[in-house]
Design an enzyme around this catalytic site. Structure first.
Site, short mmCIF file in Angstrom:
data_model
loop_
_atom_site.label_atom_id
_atom_site.label_comp_id
_atom_site.label_asym_id
_atom_site.label_seq_id
_atom_site.Cartn_x
_atom_site.Cartn_y
_atom_site.Cartn_z
N GLU A 143 22.81 -9.14 66.95
CA GLU A 143 22.58 -9.08 68.40
C GLU A 143 22.29 -7.64 68.86
O GLU A 143 22.59 -7.28 69.99
CB GLU A 143 23.77 -9.69 69.12
CG GLU A 143 23.96 -11.14 68.70
CD GLU A 143 24.94 -11.92 69.55
OE1 GLU A 143 24.46 -12.75 70.34
OE2 GLU A 143 26.15 -11.71 69.42
N HIS A 178 29.87 -6.66 73.63
CA HIS A 178 29.50 -8.07 73.84
C HIS A 178 30.58 -8.94 73.22
O HIS A 178 31.04 -8.65 72.11
CB HIS A 178 28.14 -8.32 73.20
CG HIS A 178 27.82 -9.76 73.02
ND1 HIS A 178 27.72 -10.65 74.07
CD2 HIS A 178 27.59 -10.50 71.89
CE1 HIS A 178 27.43 -11.85 73.60
NE2 HIS A 178 27.34 -11.79 72.29
N HIS A 236 32.38 -13.22 73.02
CA HIS A 236 32.33 -14.65 73.33
C HIS A 236 33.72 -15.07 73.81
O HIS A 236 34.33 -15.99 73.28
CB HIS A 236 31.98 -15.45 72.08
CG HIS A 236 30.62 -15.17 71.51
ND1 HIS A 236 30.12 -15.84 70.43
CD2 HIS A 236 29.65 -14.29 71.89
CE1 HIS A 236 28.90 -15.40 70.14
NE2 HIS A 236 28.60 -14.45 71.01
N TYR A 289 37.68 -8.60 95.24
CA TYR A 289 36.94 -7.35 95.47
C TYR A 289 36.59 -6.60 94.18
O TYR A 289 35.66 -5.79 94.15
CB TYR A 289 37.72 -6.44 96.44
CG TYR A 289 38.92 -5.75 95.85
CD1 TYR A 289 40.19 -6.30 95.94
CD2 TYR A 289 38.78 -4.53 95.20
CE1 TYR A 289 41.29 -5.66 95.39
CE2 TYR A 289 39.87 -3.88 94.65
CZ TYR A 289 41.13 -4.45 94.74
OH TYR A 289 42.20 -3.82 94.19
N HIS A 294 26.71 -18.51 76.33
CA HIS A 294 26.86 -17.55 75.24
C HIS A 294 28.12 -16.66 75.40
O HIS A 294 29.03 -16.79 74.60
CB HIS A 294 25.57 -16.71 75.17
CG HIS A 294 25.51 -15.79 74.00
ND1 HIS A 294 24.33 -15.31 73.49
CD2 HIS A 294 26.48 -15.22 73.25
CE1 HIS A 294 24.57 -14.51 72.46
NE2 HIS A 294 25.88 -14.44 72.30
N TYR A 354 35.98 7.03 95.18
CA TYR A 354 36.94 7.33 94.10
C TYR A 354 36.26 8.05 92.95
O TYR A 354 36.79 8.98 92.37
CB TYR A 354 37.56 6.03 93.56
CG TYR A 354 38.64 5.43 94.41
CD1 TYR A 354 39.62 6.21 94.98
CD2 TYR A 354 38.68 4.05 94.63
CE1 TYR A 354 40.61 5.65 95.77
CE2 TYR A 354 39.67 3.48 95.40
CZ TYR A 354 40.63 4.27 95.98
OH TYR A 354 41.60 3.71 96.74
ZN LIG Z 1 26.89 -13.30 70.98
#
Ligand SMILES: [Zn+2]
Length: 213
Positions: A75, A94, A96, A115, A157, A210
């Protein structure tokens, strides 16, 4: 940070994903920009994080070629495209994770029910259009959903976040998974009351303040 230390920091972040509830097995991936400007280091494909050593971490250039004894995560494209187009991004993660995946299967943006959605740069966390994993089409969809944002969902995904360093990327992923769980829980009870555009604008301005301190 010297190259070896950066690879070790990348491995430490990858290993932190499991205990943080972001990952089981080898489904996630994480990368960090090479400050020497050559590209980025990324977790390899198919190896358990527990067994990784610095020599297992490939260096990938922005042209998509890589060096090292292991192949980069399948990926890698959305990592590469984020580094190529977003100079402020120095780490990409990334996962899952359960609640992000659950919401991503509805293919819905997460609305401003809380928020802290503003931490990701706007009044929603968008859900990118579906495309098969590892594809250029998925990367293009992900970058669209990430425009002006630090995180998004990927349809059917998982989640994707981009930070200024590994610590911020991990913190953003934990925050996003938490928000997904909270939104899911609120939806069990009824229809959450959403913050207005004006209320979210006020939060975004306050976060900006901030950041300047
Ligand atoms: Zn993935």
């Amino acid at each position: 940070m010297p190259e070896q230390d950066l690879r070790d920091a990348l491995i430490a972040t990858a290993r932190a994903m499991g205990p943080a509830g972001l990952n089981r097995g080898t489904s996630g991936n994480v990368s960090v920009r090479d400050p020497a400007g050559e590209g980025f280091f990324i977790t390899p494909t198919g190896l358990p994080y527990a067994s990784l050593s610095a020599e297992d971490i490939p260096l990938m250039k922005l042209d998509g070629t890589s060096s090292g004894r292991r192949k980069p995560s399948s990926e890698w494209r959305f990592h590469r495209d984020l580094y190529a187009s977003r100079p402020e991004v120095s780490a990409v993660l990334h996962a899952h994770s359960t609640f992000a995946v659950s919401l991503a299967c509805l293919r819905r943006d997460i609305p401003p029910f809380h928020y802290m959605i503003a931490r990701f740069g706007g009044d929603t966390v968008r859900c990118a259009d579906y495309a098969i994993f590892g594809s250029q089409a998925l990367s293009t969809a992900a970058l669209d959903a990430m425009e002006g944002r630090k995180g998004c969902l990927l349809a059917n995904h998982g989640l994707l976040v981009a930070g200024r360093d590994l610590d911020e990327a991990l913190a953003l992923a934990i925050e996003l998974e938490e928000l997904c769980e909270q939104y899911w829980r609120a939806c069990q009870l009824g229809e959450p009351v959403l913050l207005s555009a004006a209320e979210m604008h006020e939060v975004i301005e306050k976060f900006r303040g901030y950041g300047q301190q």
